[in-house]
Motif scaffolding. Sequence first.
Motif, PDB file in Angstrom:
ATOM      1  N   ASP A 166       0.820  -1.142   0.063  1.00  0.00           N
ATOM      2  CA  ASP A 166      -0.156  -0.065  -0.022  1.00  0.00           C
ATOM      3  C   ASP A 166       0.913   1.256   0.146  1.00  0.00           C
ATOM      4  O   ASP A 166       1.962   1.184   0.767  1.00  0.00           O
ATOM      5  CB  ASP A 166      -0.906   0.011   1.234  1.00  0.00           C
ATOM      6  CG  ASP A 166      -1.954   1.054   0.884  1.00  0.00           C
ATOM      7  OD1 ASP A 166      -1.788   1.903   0.268  1.00  0.00           O
ATOM      8  OD2 ASP A 166      -3.205   0.852   1.546  1.00  0.00           O
ATOM      9  N   HIS A 167       0.666   2.182  -0.980  1.00  0.00           N
ATOM     10  CA  HIS A 167       1.589   3.350  -1.029  1.00  0.00           C
ATOM     11  C   HIS A 167       1.407   4.274   0.127  1.00  0.00           C
ATOM     12  O   HIS A 167       2.356   4.916   0.509  1.00  0.00           O
ATOM     13  CB  HIS A 167       1.297   4.080  -2.376  1.00  0.00           C
ATOM     14  CG  HIS A 167      -0.265   4.766  -2.111  1.00  0.00           C
ATOM     15  ND1 HIS A 167      -1.510   3.968  -2.709  1.00  0.00           N
ATOM     16  CD2 HIS A 167      -0.702   5.945  -1.917  1.00  0.00           C
ATOM     17  CE1 HIS A 167      -2.268   4.841  -2.549  1.00  0.00           C
ATOM     18  NE2 HIS A 167      -2.113   5.882  -2.131  1.00  0.00           N
ATOM     19  N   ARG A 168       0.189   4.222   0.938  1.00  0.00           N
ATOM     20  CA  ARG A 168       0.027   4.940   2.141  1.00  0.00           C
ATOM     21  C   ARG A 168       0.904   4.532   3.161  1.00  0.00           C
ATOM     22  O   ARG A 168       1.357   5.351   3.792  1.00  0.00           O
ATOM     23  CB  ARG A 168      -1.654   4.882   2.575  1.00  0.00           C
ATOM     24  CG  ARG A 168      -2.469   5.727   1.520  1.00  0.00           C
ATOM     25  CD  ARG A 168      -3.883   5.329   1.794  1.00  0.00           C
ATOM     26  NE  ARG A 168      -4.165   4.178   1.577  1.00  0.00           N
ATOM     27  CZ  ARG A 168      -5.411   3.484   1.720  1.00  0.00           C
ATOM     28  NH1 ARG A 168      -6.469   4.206   2.015  1.00  0.00           N
ATOM     29  NH2 ARG A 168      -5.610   2.163   1.623  1.00  0.00           N
ATOM     30  N   ASP A 169       0.983   3.254   3.269  1.00  0.00           N
ATOM     31  CA  ASP A 169       1.900   2.869   4.299  1.00  0.00           C
ATOM     32  C   ASP A 169       3.220   3.121   4.084  1.00  0.00           C
ATOM     33  O   ASP A 169       4.262   3.283   4.902  1.00  0.00           O
ATOM     34  CB  ASP A 169       1.689   1.289   4.319  1.00  0.00           C
ATOM     35  CG  ASP A 169       0.461   0.972   4.844  1.00  0.00           C
ATOM     36  OD1 ASP A 169      -0.092   1.596   5.568  1.00  0.00           O
ATOM     37  OD2 ASP A 169      -0.078  -0.335   4.618  1.00  0.00           O
TER      38      ASP A 169
ATOM     39  N   GLU B 147       4.442   5.841   2.409  1.00  0.00           N
ATOM     40  CA  GLU B 147       4.574   7.314   2.917  1.00  0.00           C
ATOM     41  C   GLU B 147       4.655   7.466   4.324  1.00  0.00           C
ATOM     42  O   GLU B 147       5.258   8.505   4.876  1.00  0.00           O
ATOM     43  CB  GLU B 147       3.288   8.077   2.153  1.00  0.00           C
ATOM     44  CG  GLU B 147       3.507   8.039   0.675  1.00  0.00           C
ATOM     45  CD  GLU B 147       1.846   8.622  -0.108  1.00  0.00           C
ATOM     46  OE1 GLU B 147       1.223   8.829   0.941  1.00  0.00           O
ATOM     47  OE2 GLU B 147       2.072   8.832  -1.199  1.00  0.00           O
ATOM     48  N   SER B 148       3.735   6.825   5.092  1.00  0.00           N
ATOM     49  CA  SER B 148       3.781   6.672   6.556  1.00  0.00           C
ATOM     50  C   SER B 148       5.200   6.350   7.175  1.00  0.00           C
ATOM     51  O   SER B 148       5.796   6.972   8.072  1.00  0.00           O
ATOM     52  CB  SER B 148       2.739   5.982   7.126  1.00  0.00           C
ATOM     53  OG  SER B 148       1.347   6.469   6.756  1.00  0.00           O
TER      54      SER B 148
ATOM     55  N   LYS C 275       7.546   6.412  -8.794  1.00  0.00           N
ATOM     56  CA  LYS C 275       6.318   6.947  -8.107  1.00  0.00           C
ATOM     57  C   LYS C 275       5.283   7.564  -8.749  1.00  0.00           C
ATOM     58  O   LYS C 275       4.154   7.578  -8.685  1.00  0.00           O
ATOM     59  CB  LYS C 275       6.992   8.031  -6.950  1.00  0.00           C
ATOM     60  CG  LYS C 275       6.115   8.430  -6.015  1.00  0.00           C
ATOM     61  CD  LYS C 275       6.610   9.293  -4.735  1.00  0.00           C
ATOM     62  CE  LYS C 275       5.470   9.706  -3.815  1.00  0.00           C
ATOM     63  NZ  LYS C 275       6.211  10.572  -2.617  1.00  0.00           N
TER      64      LYS C 275
ATOM     65  N   HIS D  46       1.447   6.584  -9.453  1.00  0.00           N
ATOM     66  CA  HIS D  46       0.153   7.118  -9.100  1.00  0.00           C
ATOM     67  C   HIS D  46      -0.741   7.746 -10.229  1.00  0.00           C
ATOM     68  O   HIS D  46      -2.010   7.607 -10.147  1.00  0.00           O
ATOM     69  CB  HIS D  46       0.528   8.639  -8.392  1.00  0.00           C
ATOM     70  CG  HIS D  46       0.961   8.418  -6.995  1.00  0.00           C
ATOM     71  ND1 HIS D  46       0.013   7.858  -5.844  1.00  0.00           N
ATOM     72  CD2 HIS D  46       2.282   8.355  -6.223  1.00  0.00           C
ATOM     73  CE1 HIS D  46       1.048   8.010  -4.819  1.00  0.00           C
ATOM     74  NE2 HIS D  46       2.069   8.042  -5.083  1.00  0.00           N
TER      75      HIS D  46
ATOM     76  N   ARG E 226      -2.571   4.465 -10.840  1.00  0.00           N
ATOM     77  CA  ARG E 226      -3.694   4.185 -10.003  1.00  0.00           C
ATOM     78  C   ARG E 226      -4.939   5.202 -10.061  1.00  0.00           C
ATOM     79  O   ARG E 226      -5.895   4.680  -9.878  1.00  0.00           O
ATOM     80  CB  ARG E 226      -2.744   4.654  -8.343  1.00  0.00           C
ATOM     81  CG  ARG E 226      -3.844   4.485  -7.339  1.00  0.00           C
ATOM     82  CD  ARG E 226      -3.340   4.885  -6.074  1.00  0.00           C
ATOM     83  NE  ARG E 226      -2.816   6.263  -6.021  1.00  0.00           N
ATOM     84  CZ  ARG E 226      -3.183   7.076  -5.576  1.00  0.00           C
ATOM     85  NH1 ARG E 226      -4.788   7.073  -5.387  1.00  0.00           N
ATOM     86  NH2 ARG E 226      -3.026   8.638  -5.522  1.00  0.00           N
TER      87      ARG E 226
END
Length: 354
Positions: free
Chosen positions: A222-225, A227-228, A278, A282, A285
Motif C-alpha cells: 500500500d502506497h499510504r503505508d 509514505e507513513s 512514483k 500514481h 492508480r
Amino acid sequence: MAFISKDFRSPGEAWVKTDEGWERKKVLECGGKRKRHSSEGSCPEAASSSKREEQEAGCMPPHYHITIRCTREIAGFNGLSEAVKRLDFRRSVRDRKRFHYICAFLLLVSNKGIASLPGSAQRQLLQMVEEVASHVNDSQQHPNVLRGLALKLEHIVNQENQKCWGKPLGSTYLWQEHMARIKRIQRVASQIEIREPDPQARPKLHELPEECVREIILCIADHRDLESAAEAWETMAKLVSEQRIWRELTRFHFNQRQISTILDLDKIKQMGETKDWKQIYHQLRRTYGVNDDYQFAEVLALCRSCCCLFWPSDGHPCIIDQSPDYKQRVEEAGGQLALALPVPPAQFLKYFSL
C-alpha cells in the motif's frame, strides 16, 4: 404429501442449546472444532497434522452451500446468519490470514445498514466486531481498523435513534443487548494503547542493516503505508525514495499491458532508472485503480462443482470425492482449486438479499 416428523411444528432438525442460545446441530458440526493453527503461526507440518486430527474426529471444515440462481426446479435462499456461522467467521477473526477479509466484510455490511438485517444476523455481526475488539486489544495490532468499526457503529446508532420517536425500530430487548455490546466495543477502542516492546529484545529495527530494512519495505503493498514509513525514520525515508521500491510496487499492482498504455516501454529501457516510478504508479492508480483484494492473505473461494463457499486452506466436502471418474477429470484439469473462484467481500454480499 405432508412431511411427518416427531413434532408436526418442526422441520425435523436437531437443535442444541449453546451459551448464545439454541442453534441447529448441522450448523455447529460445520467447523465447530476448527483449530486456529494459522493465528499461532505454526509450521506447515503442524497445520497438516491438525487437519488430520479434525478429519479423524469427523469434524467437517467450514463451508456453506449457496444457491447461485433460482429456477423452477431449484428454489433456494441464502441466509447471511447461517453463512457466517458455517464459515466460522467469528473464530476466523483471530486468524491473521483472514482478519482483513472479515473486517472488510464488516465495514461493507455496516455501510449497507445492520438494522435492516434479521435479529440473528445483527447479533452475529456485532459479536464479530466485539471479537475484533478483543483480538486487537490482545495482539496490539490494527487499532485503526477497530476505531473505524467503532465510528461506523456510532453512526448507525445515531441514524436509528432518529427513525422512530428517538429509539431504534425493532425489539427493545434486542437493541438493549446491542447497545450494551456497542458500548463495550467503543470502550475498548477508546482505551487501547500500543505497548512498547520489551526493551531487552534485540535487534531493534533501527539496528538492522539497510538491506534488511529494504526487504521489509518491499513487502508493503500500500502506497499510504510507504509514505507513513518515510515520515517515521530518516533511513526509511531514504529507502522509500528509491526507484526500485516504487517500480516493484507498480509491477505488483498493474500488469505490463496497463503500464504500456501509460508509457512507451522502449523509452523506459533506454532511460533506465531515470523514470520517476512514483509518478508512474500514481498515474496508473488514478487511471485503473488499485485492486483492494491484494490486501487479503486468504479469500473465500466458490467451488464451481458443488456451489460451495469455503476457505482454501481448510478445503470442503465436494461431489468430486464421491465420483472417481469426475475426480480424475478435475485432476487432469489442474486440481480442485483450479475450479475454485475467489470471492471478495463485495461479491460475497451479493449472494444475499441485503
